[in-house]
Design an enzyme around this catalytic site. Structure first.
Site, PDB file in Angstrom:
ATOM      1  N   GLU A 187     -50.086  38.828 -17.543  1.00  0.00           N
ATOM      2  CA  GLU A 187     -50.007  40.261 -17.297  1.00  0.00           C
ATOM      3  C   GLU A 187     -50.412  40.511 -15.839  1.00  0.00           C
ATOM      4  O   GLU A 187     -50.663  39.562 -15.080  1.00  0.00           O
ATOM      5  CB  GLU A 187     -50.874  41.076 -18.280  1.00  0.00           C
ATOM      6  CG  GLU A 187     -50.480  42.558 -18.274  1.00  0.00           C
ATOM      7  CD  GLU A 187     -51.015  43.400 -19.449  1.00  0.00           C
ATOM      8  OE1 GLU A 187     -51.663  42.857 -20.341  1.00  0.00           O
ATOM      9  OE2 GLU A 187     -50.748  44.622 -19.434  1.00  0.00           O
TER      10      GLU A 187
ATOM     11  N   TYR B  13     -61.670  48.413 -21.285  1.00  0.00           N
ATOM     12  CA  TYR B  13     -62.526  48.440 -20.105  1.00  0.00           C
ATOM     13  C   TYR B  13     -63.928  48.887 -20.501  1.00  0.00           C
ATOM     14  O   TYR B  13     -64.423  49.914 -20.051  1.00  0.00           O
ATOM     15  CB  TYR B  13     -61.923  49.318 -19.010  1.00  0.00           C
ATOM     16  CG  TYR B  13     -60.664  48.699 -18.442  1.00  0.00           C
ATOM     17  CD1 TYR B  13     -60.740  47.639 -17.549  1.00  0.00           C
ATOM     18  CD2 TYR B  13     -59.409  49.130 -18.838  1.00  0.00           C
ATOM     19  CE1 TYR B  13     -59.598  47.032 -17.055  1.00  0.00           C
ATOM     20  CE2 TYR B  13     -58.251  48.529 -18.348  1.00  0.00           C
ATOM     21  CZ  TYR B  13     -58.362  47.481 -17.453  1.00  0.00           C
ATOM     22  OH  TYR B  13     -57.230  46.881 -16.969  1.00  0.00           O
TER      23      TYR B  13
ATOM     24  N   ASP C  22     -52.002  51.397 -15.718  1.00  0.00           N
ATOM     25  CA  ASP C  22     -53.045  50.404 -15.484  1.00  0.00           C
ATOM     26  C   ASP C  22     -52.501  48.999 -15.271  1.00  0.00           C
ATOM     27  O   ASP C  22     -52.966  48.270 -14.405  1.00  0.00           O
ATOM     28  CB  ASP C  22     -54.005  50.411 -16.681  1.00  0.00           C
ATOM     29  CG  ASP C  22     -55.032  49.316 -16.599  1.00  0.00           C
ATOM     30  OD1 ASP C  22     -55.810  49.336 -15.638  1.00  0.00           O
ATOM     31  OD2 ASP C  22     -55.041  48.437 -17.474  1.00  0.00           O
TER      32      ASP C  22
END
Ligand SMILES: *[C@@H]1O[C@H](CO)[C@@H](O)[C@H](O)[C@H]1NC(C)=O
Ligand SMILES: *[C@@H]1O[C@H](CO)[C@@H](O)[C@H](O)[C@H]1NC(C)=O
Ligand SMILES: *[C@@H]1O[C@H](CO)[C@@H](O)[C@H](O)[C@H]1NC(C)=O
Length: 606
Positions: free
Chosen positions: A535, A316, A160
């Site tokens: 990130e 999420y 991810d």
């Protein structure tokens, strides 16, 4: 100690001979002072970093160091490493790196080159058995033993972000959003010679979604390794290729709320079919039929997947599901030409607006698909173009007018969120460019304002203000993204927490990854611990790729034109620089504003 060391050295030589592919780990030598940790546990491949911001690390207690590198204090009192310094491969790494794609074209950045890097980013995120043409030398096969609950392999797909998790929801969103950028701006991909790369990336994602759909009733929602929880997996810092345990898997099954996840997976497969149908009609046909199955199940399982798969909450979490159903129906309609699906999409879109208030309404992302659905709907039902594109105008106005807690920093960066801000900025820039695409030459002033907004923000991402927020690309790019594999050095070397703590740049350049970027005050730290600003993620690069394609495609007002019209701040004339003469040149007038106001949503019901 000497005897022990000899024993381990011999054992290591034997082990190394038996396992030629194993990592070059040193023999276990020095004792670690009680209460401190050093260099990781040689017999435990799962090296964990309990805290990103300190060296304290419970899991390393009792670990040992290679020969010639006794455990010694490196930084503060809790920071101990083997040899008292970073491993050789992490020493003296530069503080800055040179960017690719620094050639300027007509006073603007080389967006096509940056698009190529963005495609590289998706290839660097791959897990599973890598293809022979893998362009990322510091990535190898990983997660080969990952299986669904029924024993079928689910090896493949993407990590991810900078971690070793898979999340189906944002991955599916990313695929459909990449496809959206491609169908709107294929010329951008063509000019950048990235069509094959885009298609390979979508196919890679679709191949995995087909595996994640391991039965007609089930869909893998998340996986992680190592460790028993996602949080534990996040403690791991090292080569993803070193993880030996199969991933933990969570599934959405029949009867559980999860229309959002099922619909986004359907959308991703249908969108991939739209892109691949000419090259490979059989594969596209398979994707469409899987998409239809997912969509049917989605309609039966209304509700939020994050209520059914609680592990994803906080990573999420989903907040709405009707926009996802509209997104899926619209993509299926595009893939099949089925008017019934288009009508379903329209009805879900209207229901989304009434029941879900249009979602959060300030941005486009995996939780707020309204603007993107509107773009798809105008392709399906062109007669209602003005109504379908109204949400893009409404939301873009919020941005340009700094309403709803949106602002511009003193350097001109649009700001809406502390975490991964530039992703939202890129997404809104994409929406603005899609609007231009839909209206072609109409409303030239609005087209100019929208293009200048998108260009200004893309310029900031690529380094206009002195620092690029795209790794390895543009002016003085960030070089310490929060990303395990990129921080780790060569695959043949060991990687552990010292790579997280290394003060230099990441040894492996994660070309093309958009980081979160500065805060509301324009401050930014290129720090590996700084995951909010530094990130990277699949979804962060999805809209961004579309922006790069849109700007590389040609046909958008140029940066020269923005400057000539006094729109170099990208804010549509809110700037005092917008003189009357410039405004007149740009064709500014009441027409655009009146046109924007003319279409109330109610007109759609007519
Ligand atoms: C190293 O890790 C292994 C596997 O988890 C564990 O059994 C062993 O006790 C650890 N060794 C030390 C010295 O902590
Ligand atoms: C970066 O630049 C180098 C040197 O020109 C080139 O070999 C490499 O392919 C580029 N990488 C990307 C991802 O653009
Ligand atoms: C997969 O599992 C097998 C058997 O459990 C093991 O021998 C092998 O090392 C594993 N492979 C990887 C890449 O982890």
């Amino acid at each position: 100690m000497a005897g022990l060391s000899g024993y381990w050295s011999v054992a290591w030589v034997l082990l190394a001979a038996l396992l030629p592919a194993a990592r070059a780990q040193g023999a276990c030598l020095a004792a670690v002072p009680a209460g401190n940790q050093c260099g990781g546990n040689e017999s435990n491949p799962i090296l964990t970093c309990a805290s990103f911001s300190s060296c304290a690390n419970q899991a390393w207690d009792g670990a040992c160091c290679p020969a010639g590198a006794p455990c010694a204090q490196l930084g503060g009192p809790t920071c101990w490493t083997c040899g008292g310094q970073l491993p050789a491969y992490l020493r003296d790494l530069p503080d800055t790196i040179e960017g690719n794609c620094t050639r300027m074209v007509n006073g603007d950045f080389d967006y096509g080159c940056a698009l190529g890097a963005s495609m590289f980013f998706y290839m660097a995120q791959r897990t599973g058995r890598l293809p022979a043409d893998n362009p990322v030398p510091w990535r190898g096969d990983s997660g080969l033993n990952d299986t669904a609950p029924n024993g079928q392999s689910i090896s493949g797909g993407w990590f991810d972000a900078g971690d070793t998790t898979r999340f189906t929801f944002p991955a599916a969103y990313s695929m459909a959003t990449l496809a959206l950028g491609f169908i709107a701006f294929p010329e951008g991909y063509q000019r950048a010679t990235q069509v094959a790369e885009l298609k390979a990336n979508l196919r890679w994602g679709a191949d995995w979604l087909l595996k994640a759909r391991y039965s007609p009733q089930h869909l893998v929602a998340a996986t992680w390794a190592p460790g028993a929880s996602i949080r534990q997996a996040h403690l791991f810092w090292g080569h993803p290729e070193d993880i030996r345990t199969p991933a933990s898997v969570r599934v959405l099954g029949p009867g559980q709320p999860g229309a959002d996840l099922l619909a986004q997976a359907a959308a991703a497969l249908a969108a991939t079919a739209v892109v691949l149908r000419q090259d490979d009609p059989d594969y596209a046909g398979l994707l469409v039929s899987e998409a239809q199955g997912l969509f049917t199940q989605a309609k039966d399982q209304e509700g939020l997947y994050s209520d059914s798969v609680p592990e994803v909450a906080g990573f999420y979490t989903s907040f709405s599901f009707i926009d996802d159903l509209a997104w899926a129906a619209a993509w299926i309609a595009l893939a099949t030409g089925d008017e019934g699906a288009a009508e379903e999409a329209r009805l879900y879109w209207l229901r989304h607006i009434t029941d879900e208030g249009g979602g959060e309404g300030r941005r486009f992302d995996y939780n707020n698909l309204q603007q993107g659905v509107g773009y798809l709907m105008h392709l399906l039902q062109p007669a209602k173009k003005d109504q379908y594109l109204q949400p893009i105008r409404d939301v873009t106005a919020l941005w340009l007018e700094e309403r709803s807690d949106i602002k511009f920093t003193s350097k001109g960066m649009a700001y809406i969120d502390t975490w991964g801000n530039l992703r939202y900025v890129a997404n809104q820039a994409l929406m603005a460019l899609l609007h231009n695409k839909a209206y072609k030459g109409e409303y030239p002033h609005r087209a100019l304002v929208y293009a200048c907004f998108a260009r200004k923000q893309a310029r900031i991402m690529l380094g206009e203000t002195g620092r690029s927020y795209v790794v390895g690309v543009g002016t003085n790019p960030v070089c310490r993204p929060h990303h395990r594999a990129s921080s780790c050095g060569a695959l043949s070397g060991r990687c552990d927490c010292s790579a997280l703590r290394n003060p230099g740049c990441n040894p492996n350049v994660l070309y093309g990854a958009l980081v979160g970027g500065p805060n509301a005050d324009g401050e930014f730290k290129d720090d590996r611990n700084n995951y909010e600003q530094n990130e990277v993620a699949l979804d962060w690069n999805a809209g961004f790729s579309g922006v790069l394609a849109g700007l590389a495609a040609g046909g958008m007002p140029s940066w020269e034109e923005c400057r000539a019209a006094g729109l170099a701040d990208g804010r549509g004339g809110a700037s005092p620089d917008l003189s009357g003469a410039a405004a007149a040149r740009a064709g500014w007038g009441a027409a655009a504003a009146a046109a924007a106001a003319a279409f109330a949503l109610g007109a759609l019901l007519a």
